[in-house]
Design a protein around this motif. Structure first.
Motif, PDB file in Angstrom:
ATOM      1  N   PHE A  86      54.528 -53.261  55.779  1.00  0.00           N
ATOM      2  CA  PHE A  86      54.189 -53.767  54.443  1.00  0.00           C
ATOM      3  C   PHE A  86      53.224 -52.825  53.725  1.00  0.00           C
ATOM      4  O   PHE A  86      52.402 -53.251  52.929  1.00  0.00           O
ATOM      5  CB  PHE A  86      53.590 -55.178  54.558  1.00  0.00           C
ATOM      6  N   ASP A 136      51.967 -61.253  52.592  1.00  0.00           N
ATOM      7  CA  ASP A 136      52.732 -60.002  52.550  1.00  0.00           C
ATOM      8  C   ASP A 136      54.232 -60.255  52.659  1.00  0.00           C
ATOM      9  O   ASP A 136      54.673 -60.996  53.541  1.00  0.00           O
ATOM     10  CB  ASP A 136      52.309 -59.076  53.704  1.00  0.00           C
ATOM     11  N   ASP A 196      47.080 -48.429  56.945  1.00  0.00           N
ATOM     12  CA  ASP A 196      46.917 -49.580  56.067  1.00  0.00           C
ATOM     13  C   ASP A 196      46.079 -49.258  54.821  1.00  0.00           C
ATOM     14  O   ASP A 196      46.632 -48.973  53.782  1.00  0.00           O
ATOM     15  CB  ASP A 196      46.342 -50.780  56.817  1.00  0.00           C
ATOM     16  N   LYS A 217      51.921 -57.576  48.264  1.00  0.00           N
ATOM     17  CA  LYS A 217      50.761 -57.633  49.173  1.00  0.00           C
ATOM     18  C   LYS A 217      49.682 -58.416  48.445  1.00  0.00           C
ATOM     19  O   LYS A 217      49.161 -57.955  47.438  1.00  0.00           O
ATOM     20  CB  LYS A 217      50.256 -56.222  49.479  1.00  0.00           C
TER      21      LYS A 217
END
Lengths: 444, 197
Positions: B190, B25, A178, B44
């Motif tokens: 994402f 997202d 992430d 995002k």
């Protein structure tokens, strides 16, 4: 499913038919476990030169046909395979407009496998092995940090990135978490930029630069050795930063004299030297504008120099700063600007002798303006102007796209090189042309 | 879900596969027409990234970048007005024989697609009827009508939006949502770095 489409004849049913057959064979061969899809395109381009060559103006500059077919096979939710074949023919080389026999033999036709890889996509780990493309950086109209794959520069820069980047055999791995992401690659068989050969219109090398009447360049197509590199990416809301390092062979060649018969024939051999590059990439949005930046340093890069028409080379560290921004769209017009500055340490410190000069301009400052206007989904116009503020060379590329259908488009464009005769872009004046092209897309 | 955009020009419809997670997202992949297939937009929060087919490069683009016809990226991938806008009840009006509340939605920041929205919802069920979208300058950009309400995952959602350009009323786009389904995405679905895979 009807195989013969009732749509317009230019929607090309023959490849569709063959692709359907391939896809059905693949899907049936494994008890319907596979999910196959295909896509591709055909392009035909005709161009006329706008510069006088052999006292003839408006001579054909390109008569190109290009076809691409790609097959994707999804084995399961984690594993997939891609295979892509591209073929082209440049018909203009068959005309007697000063093109050499060996140029014709090297670059008139080609059929090559491009992307051909096996891919694993897990939750955090992504792996890919085989012929593939890996692109870093976001520079407009330039490949500053996009250096891993060599580029096909035989017809200049005014082409889709798809056509310019050459896939190479490598293994890539990504581990994504992430806000921090790690990426590594290893190229198993290094390949190099395909630079336009002398006598072709896009060549920056002229026999006259060396006081010879004929010039031939021998390409170095590959090298044994392994290249590797890695990138770490950090991102948050509104920003994105990456650091990278690469140990590889320079994608651009330096030239070494291989054979010379004074004033009549000179033969140069391409050489690609080992290179270490460290870089920083970032992007952010502020004031409704997307900002992108690149900074990188080459450690001991080799450059050609020329003194009294004789070639030699020197190694120097060099750095590049690049900043680009895309402003918010205004009335369907998107404006992007970019500036970059390259400093070659030895040239800057004047440690290269005054008697010799770099074969191509170094220490250059480049400015780029790009306008994209899309009033609707049928018409779009892109204009790209680059200027080398150091040697005053310029490049203008403009293209109007008229969408005839979801599968077919017509393009009218121009690529114009100008500037002093000793400027890098000015040397490619003969490549200036106006062209029309038709591109057809298919998928299934 | 799938989003289909049909424009008044009669061009081939644009079809998008839209994956949404939470309020912020979304990943939009264009699947049609063929010439645009493979184009991906990742949103995002207020970051927008584009992956053009074949380029293999993910590029940051301004959040306000438009997508196709009269429809903006934000129209397809982010329509959560409750998160992005501050509502004020400014009156009641009758629209198409429906008694409606008229709301004024003001952007909480300058990153969203529109600076102000006038929004009409039915008094009886709070379902949207129509809206008008304004630029920062106060200029009316476009209007929208909502229809084809369907039960999706226990909630009633509009699945059709007719979007009209404010300057040229003839220019319309119809945005149709279909094939809604609940899916579990990996955390990296994402992630910008995963877009090329």
């Amino acid at each position: 499913m009807p195989i013969i489409s009732t749509k317009r004849p230019w929607d090309f049913n023959v490849p569709r038919l063959s692709a359907l057959l391939v896809a059905s064979l693949l899907t049936n061969s494994s008890a319907n476990a596979l999910d196959a899809s295909f896509e591709g395109d055909f392009l035909t381009q005709w161009g006329v030169a706008t510069e006088k060559i052999n006292e003839k103006a408006w001579t054909p500059a390109s008569q190109r046909f290009l076809g691409r077919f790609a097959q994707n096979i999804l084995i399961n939710s984690n594993w997939s395979v891609k295979f892509e074949l591209r073929t082209f023919a440049e018909g203009v080389y068959s005309e007697s407009n000063g093109y050499s026999e060996w140029l014709r033999a090297e670059d008139a036709t080609e059929a090559k496998v491009r992307d051909a890889y096996l891919q694993y996509k897990g939750k955090s780990l992504f792996l890919r092995a085989g012929n593939q493309q890996l692109a870093w950086g976001e520079a407009l109209g330039a490949f500053d940090s996009d250096r891993i794959n060599p580029k096909d520069l035989r017809w200049g820069f005014a082409r889709d990135l798809t056509d310019l980047r050459i896939p190479v055999p490598m293994i890539t791995a990504k581990y994504l978490m992430d806000w921090v992401n790690i990426e590594a690659f290893s190229v198993l068989a290094p390949r190099f930029d395909l630079v336009a050969l002398p006598t072709s219109r896009h060549s920056f090398l002229k026999a006259s630069d060396f006081n010879f009447s004929s010039l031939k360049v021998l390409r170095e197509r590959s090298k044994s050795g392994t290249e590797f590199g890695g990138k770490i990416n950090f991102n948050g809301s509104g920003w994105d930063v990456s650091l990278y390092s690469m140990s590889y062979f320079d994608r651009s060649p330096i030239y070494k004299t291989n054979l010379a018969f004074p004033t009549s024939y000179l033969e140069l051999q391409e050489q690609h030297k080992p290179l270490q590059t460290y870089g920083l990439l970032w992007s952010a949005e502020a004031l409704s504008t997307a900002f992108r930046g690149e900074f990188y340093q080459h450690h001991k890069r080799n450059y050609n120099s020329i003194a009294n028409s004789a070639l030699s080379s020197f190694a120097s560290d060099s750095t590049v700063f690049l900043l680009s921004m895309t402003l918010p769209s205004w009335k369907k017009l998107t404006v992007s600007v970019q500036g970059s500055k390259e400093d070659v340490a030895k040239v800057k410190a004047k440690r290269v002798s005054d008697a010799e000069s770099a074969l191509f301009e170094l220490d250059s400052t480049l400015a780029l303006l790009r306008l994209d206007y899309s009033p609707n989904s049928t018409h779009s116009l892109s204009i790209n102007v680059s200027r080398n503020l150091t040697d005053k060379g310029q490049f203008l590329w403009a293209e109007w796209i008229y969408v005839l259908s979801g599968k077919l488009e017509f393009r009218l464009g121009t690529e114009l090189y100008s500037g002093p005769n000793d400027s890098f872009l000015g040397k490619a004046k003969e490549a200036s042309q106006i062209y029309v092209l038709m591109k057809s897309y298919f998928k299934g | 879900m799938i989003a289909k955009v049909v424009t008044s020009k009669g061009n081939a419809p644009a079809i998008y596969k839209v994956d949404v997670s939470g309020d912020s997202d979304s990943l939009v992949e264009q699947t049609s027409p063929d010439r645009d297939a493979g184009r991906k937009f990742l949103m995002k929060e207020y970051d927008l990234f584009l992956l053009a087919p074949g380029s293999k490069r993910t590029v940051r683009i301004p959040f306000s970048e438009r997508l196709t016809g009269e429809v903006a990226t934000g129209d397809i991938s982010r329509t959560n007005f409750a998160v992005d806008y501050e509502p004020t009840l400014i009156g009641e009006e009758k629209i198409k024989n429906k008694k409606c509340f008229k709301l004024e939605l003001k952007a909480k920041n300058n990153k969203v697609t529109y600076s102000k929205i006038e929004y009409w919802v039915e008094k009886t069920n709070f379902l949207p009827v129509q809206s008008r979208f304004y630029a920062l300058s106060g200029k009316l950009l476009k209007s929208a009508e909502y229809g084809d309400f369907k039960k999706v995952g226990g909630r009633t959602l509009f699945t059709k939006t007719i979007i009209r350009d404010a300057l040229n009323k003839e220019k319309t786009s119809i945005l149709i949502y279909a094939k809604h389904k609940k899916e579990t995405f990996d955390a990296n679905h994402f992630n910008k770095e995963a877009m090329g895979f």
